[in-house]
Motif scaffolding. Structure first.
Motif, PDB file in Angstrom:
ATOM      1  N   LEU A 105      -1.881   5.857   7.223  1.00 21.85           N
ATOM      2  CA  LEU A 105      -3.256   6.148   6.310  1.00 21.85           C
ATOM      3  C   LEU A 105      -3.096   5.465   5.160  1.00 21.85           C
ATOM      4  O   LEU A 105      -2.075   5.454   4.149  1.00 21.85           O
ATOM      5  N   HIS A 106      -3.972   4.564   4.802  1.00 23.84           N
ATOM      6  CA  HIS A 106      -3.986   3.790   3.500  1.00 23.84           C
ATOM      7  C   HIS A 106      -5.523   4.163   2.798  1.00 23.84           C
ATOM      8  O   HIS A 106      -6.498   4.015   3.546  1.00 23.84           O
ATOM      9  N   ILE A 113      -6.650  -3.334  -2.942  1.00 19.67           N
ATOM     10  CA  ILE A 113      -5.107  -3.261  -2.858  1.00 19.67           C
ATOM     11  C   ILE A 113      -4.803  -2.083  -2.463  1.00 19.67           C
ATOM     12  O   ILE A 113      -5.566  -0.985  -3.036  1.00 19.67           O
ATOM     13  N   ILE A 114      -4.017  -1.831  -1.633  1.00 17.14           N
ATOM     14  CA  ILE A 114      -3.560  -0.165  -1.124  1.00 17.14           C
ATOM     15  C   ILE A 114      -2.804   0.344  -2.311  1.00 17.14           C
ATOM     16  O   ILE A 114      -1.775  -0.006  -2.575  1.00 17.14           O
ATOM     17  N   ARG A 115      -3.414   1.326  -2.636  1.00 16.98           N
ATOM     18  CA  ARG A 115      -3.020   2.115  -3.964  1.00 16.98           C
ATOM     19  C   ARG A 115      -2.226   3.294  -3.419  1.00 16.98           C
ATOM     20  O   ARG A 115      -1.223   3.804  -4.095  1.00 16.98           O
ATOM     21  N   PRO A 120       4.987   4.006   2.391  1.00 17.19           N
ATOM     22  CA  PRO A 120       5.175   3.517   0.882  1.00 17.19           C
ATOM     23  C   PRO A 120       5.395   1.958   0.920  1.00 17.19           C
ATOM     24  O   PRO A 120       4.933   1.379   0.063  1.00 17.19           O
ATOM     25  N   LYS A 121       5.808   1.283   1.636  1.00 12.29           N
ATOM     26  CA  LYS A 121       6.271  -0.125   1.919  1.00 12.29           C
ATOM     27  C   LYS A 121       4.943  -0.962   1.940  1.00 12.29           C
ATOM     28  O   LYS A 121       4.765  -2.082   1.508  1.00 12.29           O
ATOM     29  N   TYR A 122       3.829  -0.298   2.366  1.00 13.38           N
ATOM     30  CA  TYR A 122       2.389  -1.123   2.245  1.00 13.38           C
ATOM     31  C   TYR A 122       1.810  -0.973   1.087  1.00 13.38           C
ATOM     32  O   TYR A 122       0.577  -1.302   0.988  1.00 13.38           O
TER      33      TYR A 122
END
Length: 635
Positions: A105-106, A113-115, A120-122
């Motif tokens: 889930l992003h 930008i993925i906030r 976490p690494k994404y």
């Protein structure tokens, strides 16, 4: 009179046996082929039915999954809208992903930008980077809050992991909510929707083989047999196999004759075949038993007459045998003359005429081959001969002058050694193709028997040059001339795996900083020239220490190897970036620029680390450079 009686008895009985066997053969063979054709057609129909069922299942699964995944993505967006606090921690997002039964889930804002992410690494990944992630940019570019995109299953940008992503617009805030799932059911259904999968599980009888051939390309896409069988089917040709709908015999490259039945279905030709030996196994057994029974009857009758005709017949046969022996030793002018009975005289004359006819036919065939300009030559030696028989084109094909070839033909042992020396210089990945000089190749088929040896030589130069050209084009980018990315990874993996203990290597990932702006502003022709100029500088890197490749549009990579210290690699990269900065590119009339590129690299002396991991680390270093300060490289 007794000799005539014996002879005609044998002729009549042999003719009767042959007639019975021929009639039995044709009736039985026709019935056998008909039954096998019905079996093949029934099984091909079963394959088609299975494929249609699998296609319906795949379409149903895909439709249901797309609707289900979109519902989950909208549910995630709703929760984020109503409860923004869920974005405050990875744990909360992870729980929400588990509640929605999704793997990832992003959440992004307007900058793409993925906030926030359950992985976490994404966090920090930019949807403007990577083909897969860029597929969701229309959501960010749209003002609609109902915008959504459902991607097909494909490798994700971050880890090249096979995923299916669905993205929807955020409510009230510019950005997108994306969920990702591993498409296990869909991938399993797609796997079942292949001919390889069906053939692997398809029941076949002994000796039966099934294949599927693409009608457009003529390539075998699935096969139940060995790899060499696929090559033989492709070599035989699609057009020939399409004519086997009513069943037909076809001879493969190896000389094996097979019974083939085919049927066209959509864009694929589905076929089944069985080699003739297997098809006729039981058939020949029955024919053999019949033949043995009839032969026994004939033998008994002949033995009864043998005592009466033994002396006269045997004497004449012995004389004929001796004369034929002289002929086989090379005495082709020997005339067989045996008297005592009209039959033997006729036989003697017949043998003499036959020998003369064979000699004449051989001469004519050699002349016809020479006249036709076919690049084919043959040679033969029998133990009783004192020379090697050759056809006229052998010297040309083996790049050998007439005097040298004449010396070899007069010495059969030396000729045999010469052929074996030629066959030691095998072309890589070719079983029967050998080097015959600079950019010249021949195919040699050679057989040694107890009685001597013989073979044929054909020109394979055009075939080999075409293969090498095709291999180069398949492994190199057409625009830049650099290696394609899959070929680069293959070669780099081999070098990494054989790294010496005192050596280090480096993976360098590069990205052209201003390429998109140049392409959009000045057009694709200028953009292509910009890429070609950059590629030319990459080609000037030392070839014995560097592999260079184009990864995608404006992304490139270098694999440096054969060094012992990292400062040697940095020196190489410094010279490369200096060359870039000194290269002036003309964009339009009165406008110029230098090539600007960002790079990230990683060094290692661990040959067990794996190329994929090195590339990921170099990618991460590149990302940091582009994020902080473009136009140079960092580790």
């Amino acid at each position: 009179m007794q000799k005539i009686f014996e002879r005609y008895t044998i002729i009549i009985m042999s003719t009767a046996i042959l007639s019975i066997l021929v009639v039995n053969y044709f009736f039985s063979a026709g019935s056998l082929r008909g039954r096998q054709l019905d079996t093949f057609n029934a099984k091909i129909e079963q394959v088609i039915h299975t494929m249609e069922n699998n296609q319906e299942e795949l379409a149903s699964i895909k439709g249901n999954l797309d609707e289900d995944y979109l519902t989950r993505a909208k549910a995630a967006a709703y929760v984020v809208e109503k409860n923004p606090g869920v974005l405050d921690s990875v744990e909360a997002l992870t729980n929400l992903a588990a509640l929605l039964d999704v793997d990832e889930l992003h959440v992004t804002e307007a900058d793409g930008i993925i906030r926030y992410s359950s992985v976490p690494k994404y966090i920090g990944l930019d949807f403007h980077n990577g083909r897969q992630m860029r597929g969701f940019l229309p959501i960010l570019e749209s003002d609609s809050e109902d915008m959504h995109i459902i991607q097909e299953a494909q490798p994700n940008t971050a880890e090249a992991k096979m995923m299916k992503y669905v993205g929807v617009s955020r409510k009230g805030v510019k950005g997108l909510v994306q969920v990702g799932l591993e498409p296990v059911r869909q991938m399993e259904a797609q796997e079942r929707n292949t001919y390889d999968y069906i053939f692997d599980r398809f029941p076949t009888d002994v000796g039966e083989e099934f294949f599927a051939m693409d009608v457009g390309s003529g390539k075998v896409v699935a096969h139940t047999g060995k790899g060499e069988d696929m090559d033989e089917l492709e070599n035989y040709g699609l057009e020939s196999l399409e004519k086997c709908t009513a069943g037909a015999y076809r001879t493969m490259d190896g000389g094996t004759e097979c019974y083939v039945a085919t049927r066209a279905y959509e864009d694929v030709l589905i076929g089944a075949y069985m080699d003739k030996a297997t098809l006729y196994h039981t058939f020949w057994k029955n024919i053999l038993l019949t033949f043995i029974y009839l032969l026994a009857v004939e033998v008994i009758a002949v033995l009864l007459l043998n005592y009466l005709v033994k002396q006269k017949v045997v004497s004449g046969i012995h004389k004929i045998r001796d004369l034929l022996s002289e002929i086989t030793k090379g005495g082709l002018d020997t005339k067989v003359e045996v008297g005592g009975a009209p039959e033997f005289e006729d036989l003697s004359n017949g043998i003499y005429r036959m020998v003369k006819s064979v000699v004449s036919s051989s001469d004519r065939i050699s002349k016809i081959i020479a006249m036709s300009q076919i690049p084919l030559a043959a040679f033969e030696y029998q133990n009783d001969m004192d020379y090697v028989f050759i056809t006229s084109k052998l010297g040309e094909l083996l790049d050998m002058d007439a005097d040298m070839l004449d010396r070899y033909t007069k010495d059969p042992e030396a000729f045999l050694h010469m052929i074996r020396v030629f066959m030691e210089s095998t072309v890589e990945n070719e079983n029967d193709v050998f080097y015959a000089g600079a950019q010249r190749y021949v195919r040699i088929h050679f057989t040694i028997e107890d009685t001597g040896y013989y073979g044929a030589v054909t020109d394979a130069t055009r075939e080999m040059l075409d293969k090498r050209k095709m291999l180069y084009e398949n492994n190199h980018d057409q625009l830049t001339g650099l290696s394609r990315y899959p070929y680069f990874k293959q070669k780099a993996s081999q070098i990494l795996g054989s790294l010496n203990d005192d050596e280090i290597c480096a993976c360098v990932m590069l990205d052209l900083d201003a390429f998109k702006n140049i392409n959009d502003t000045y057009g694709h022709d200028v953009g292509d020239r910009y890429l070609q100029e950059f590629a030319q500088i990459m080609k000037e890197l030392p070839k014995d220490h560097c592999l260079v490749a184009r990864r995608s549009g404006d992304e490139f990579c270098i694999f440096a190897y054969g060094y012992r210290r990292e400062d040697e690699i940095r020196s190489l990269l410094d010279r490369f970036w200096t060359a870039l900065q000194s290269k002036i590119i003309s964009l339009a009339e009165g406008e110029e620029c230098i090539i600007s590129a960002s790079g990230g690299y990683v060094c290692t002396n661990d040959r067990k680390i794996g190329l994929t991991r090195l590339l990921q680390q170099a990618d991460a270093a590149l990302y940091e450079v582009k994020r902080k300060n473009k136009g140079h490289y960092e580790r």
